[in-house]
Design a protein around this motif. Sequence first.
Motif, PDB file in Angstrom:
ATOM      1  N   ARG A  83      -4.916  13.352 -37.010  1.00 14.16           N
ATOM      2  CA  ARG A  83      -4.393  14.371 -37.917  1.00 14.16           C
ATOM      3  C   ARG A  83      -5.371  14.592 -39.092  1.00 14.16           C
ATOM      4  O   ARG A  83      -5.655  15.722 -39.468  1.00 14.16           O
ATOM      5  N   PHE A  96     -11.694  19.084 -39.864  1.00 10.03           N
ATOM      6  CA  PHE A  96     -12.342  20.054 -38.987  1.00 10.03           C
ATOM      7  C   PHE A  96     -11.977  21.489 -39.392  1.00 10.03           C
ATOM      8  O   PHE A  96     -12.841  22.348 -39.536  1.00 10.03           O
ATOM      9  N   SER A  97     -10.680  21.734 -39.599  1.00  5.82           N
ATOM     10  CA  SER A  97     -10.252  23.111 -39.891  1.00  5.82           C
ATOM     11  C   SER A  97     -10.706  23.558 -41.285  1.00  5.82           C
ATOM     12  O   SER A  97     -10.774  24.746 -41.578  1.00  5.82           O
ATOM     13  N   ASP A 152     -14.299  20.095 -25.440  1.00 12.50           N
ATOM     14  CA  ASP A 152     -13.406  21.182 -25.850  1.00 12.50           C
ATOM     15  C   ASP A 152     -11.970  20.946 -25.404  1.00 12.50           C
ATOM     16  O   ASP A 152     -11.029  21.163 -26.176  1.00 12.50           O
ATOM     17  N   HIS A 209     -10.438  18.282 -27.496  1.00 15.68           N
ATOM     18  CA  HIS A 209     -10.182  18.756 -28.858  1.00 15.68           C
ATOM     19  C   HIS A 209      -8.903  19.598 -28.948  1.00 15.68           C
ATOM     20  O   HIS A 209      -8.047  19.378 -29.809  1.00 15.68           O
ATOM     21  N   VAL A 210      -8.800  20.555 -28.052  1.00 22.44           N
ATOM     22  CA  VAL A 210      -7.669  21.486 -28.148  1.00 22.44           C
ATOM     23  C   VAL A 210      -6.356  20.794 -27.771  1.00 22.44           C
ATOM     24  O   VAL A 210      -5.299  21.133 -28.314  1.00 22.44           O
ATOM     25  N   GLU A 235      -5.169  19.061 -30.741  1.00 19.59           N
ATOM     26  CA  GLU A 235      -4.697  20.035 -31.703  1.00 19.59           C
ATOM     27  C   GLU A 235      -3.328  20.610 -31.334  1.00 19.59           C
ATOM     28  O   GLU A 235      -2.501  20.848 -32.206  1.00 19.59           O
ATOM     29  N   ARG A 236      -3.119  20.846 -30.035  1.00 18.06           N
ATOM     30  CA  ARG A 236      -1.810  21.362 -29.635  1.00 18.06           C
ATOM     31  C   ARG A 236      -0.726  20.329 -29.925  1.00 18.06           C
ATOM     32  O   ARG A 236       0.394  20.672 -30.279  1.00 18.06           O
ATOM     33  N   ILE A 246      -0.923  18.003 -32.353  1.00 21.59           N
ATOM     34  CA  ILE A 246      -0.791  17.871 -33.811  1.00 21.59           C
ATOM     35  C   ILE A 246      -0.168  19.122 -34.434  1.00 21.59           C
ATOM     36  O   ILE A 246       0.793  19.038 -35.191  1.00 21.59           O
ATOM     37  N   SER A 247      -0.706  20.304 -34.098  1.00 26.38           N
ATOM     38  CA  SER A 247      -0.246  21.519 -34.784  1.00 26.38           C
ATOM     39  C   SER A 247       1.053  22.061 -34.213  1.00 26.38           C
ATOM     40  O   SER A 247       1.906  22.534 -34.947  1.00 26.38           O
ATOM     41  N   LEU A 248       1.170  22.033 -32.873  1.00 26.88           N
ATOM     42  CA  LEU A 248       2.344  22.658 -32.271  1.00 26.88           C
ATOM     43  C   LEU A 248       3.378  21.645 -31.785  1.00 26.88           C
ATOM     44  O   LEU A 248       4.406  22.036 -31.240  1.00 26.88           O
ATOM     45  N   GLY A 249       3.082  20.361 -31.934  1.00 31.35           N
ATOM     46  CA  GLY A 249       4.045  19.345 -31.489  1.00 31.35           C
ATOM     47  C   GLY A 249       4.176  19.254 -29.978  1.00 31.35           C
ATOM     48  O   GLY A 249       5.181  18.757 -29.470  1.00 31.35           O
ATOM     49  N   GLN A 250       3.175  19.735 -29.242  1.00 23.34           N
ATOM     50  CA  GLN A 250       3.236  19.670 -27.770  1.00 23.34           C
ATOM     51  C   GLN A 250       2.769  18.286 -27.311  1.00 23.34           C
ATOM     52  O   GLN A 250       1.592  18.067 -27.042  1.00 23.34           O
ATOM     53  N   GLN A 271      -1.696  16.398 -20.032  1.00 21.56           N
ATOM     54  CA  GLN A 271      -2.025  17.651 -19.348  1.00 21.56           C
ATOM     55  C   GLN A 271      -3.538  17.869 -19.336  1.00 21.56           C
ATOM     56  O   GLN A 271      -4.109  18.268 -18.327  1.00 21.56           O
TER      57      GLN A 271
END
Lengths: 198, 198
Positions: free
Chosen positions: A94, A100-101, A151, A154-155, A158-159, A161-165, A171
């Motif tokens: 996190r 990063f962002s 990549d 990374h994503v 992020e999914r 952390i940011s979207l709670g997926q 996956q």
Amino acid sequence: MEATFRALSEHGYSELRMRDIGEELDVSRSLIHYHYDSKHDLISAFLEYIVEQYEGSVDVTEETDPWSELDRRIDQCLFGPEFDDGFGHWERMRVYHELFSQAQHDERHQEIFNRHYERIRGSITQVIERGIEEEMFRTVNADEIAQLITDIIHVARERKISLGQDDAPEQARRAIDTFVLASLVNPEFVVTSMKSSN
Amino acid sequence: MEATFRALSEHGYSELRMRDIGEELDVSRSLIHYHYDSKHDLISAFLEYIVEQYEGSVDVTEETDPWSELDRRIDQCLFGPEFDDGFGHWERMRVYHELFSQAQHDERHQEIFNRHYERIRGSITQVIERGIEEEMFRTVNADEIAQLITDIIHVARERKISLGQDDAPEQARRAIDTFVLASLVNPEFVVTSMKSSN
């Protein structure tokens, strides 16, 4: 560095002051400044520290075959090493992803980030190149594949952390296996090994 | 909505006040509140607006074959539609990705984002499913592939925005072609079409 982690986790990068790290460590701000001239120096050392925590702790030796090394490096980045102190993989990630962002807002900061990102990608490139040399992998564009693996990792983080997926990392691991690692298999190598084991 | 874009671009999400949007529009804050009960309502409508700008403007009709539709949807997300007013694709994407990285701090906001993310991914799933039905594509897991395409697009935009890696979108396009779209090709369909054209 662990104090920086905790201070960043609590205050976020834009609100972080050297004093907060001092408070975490119970030392004065000037002691921190004695070691790090600026927030930039500190962030640079800090990113080095994170990369080392993830890269440096992968369980590989010279005898580890390229498949296993690649596997372990991917899993380490996605699921993290074990941490003793309760400040775990996702809390750390996190902080990393927030940095990063925010990198876009500061050129020096962005430069540091690019260098460290390159190091993470580079160690994946290296193991792919070794696999090609040892003829375990097909002759592929190692840079391109290392980029894609980095990549997808990374994503997925992020999914989560940011979207709670929460299933994103698992996956991602399956997607890497199906679409990326499958393209590395050198069918001739399999045949050769099978022959030599007969 | 365009005023919201500009206000978000200038102030960032966490600093955004309804008043800033009013100022962009030269109307009072209360008029904005008349239309949107809260910042959440506004952000929800705003995400809808962005998705529509990117999804709704893809040049496809019922006659467009699945390959071309997929191609155009990917390019639209990576390189953006044309905008008349000087507030271009990358300025818009910078706002979108900032909202994305902030979504973790607010459950309702995260929910809205998940819904919109699902819609973007869903339209890629749909065209893949149509391709499978029309036997142009092999029978693949459409959800898995749509997720991977969406992920590669997302991270490429982010590498450009956060790390200044300007070639990331072109690189991503090549990676999608090589590793993802190649796996869709149904060799039997090619044979059939070639036969029927002879």
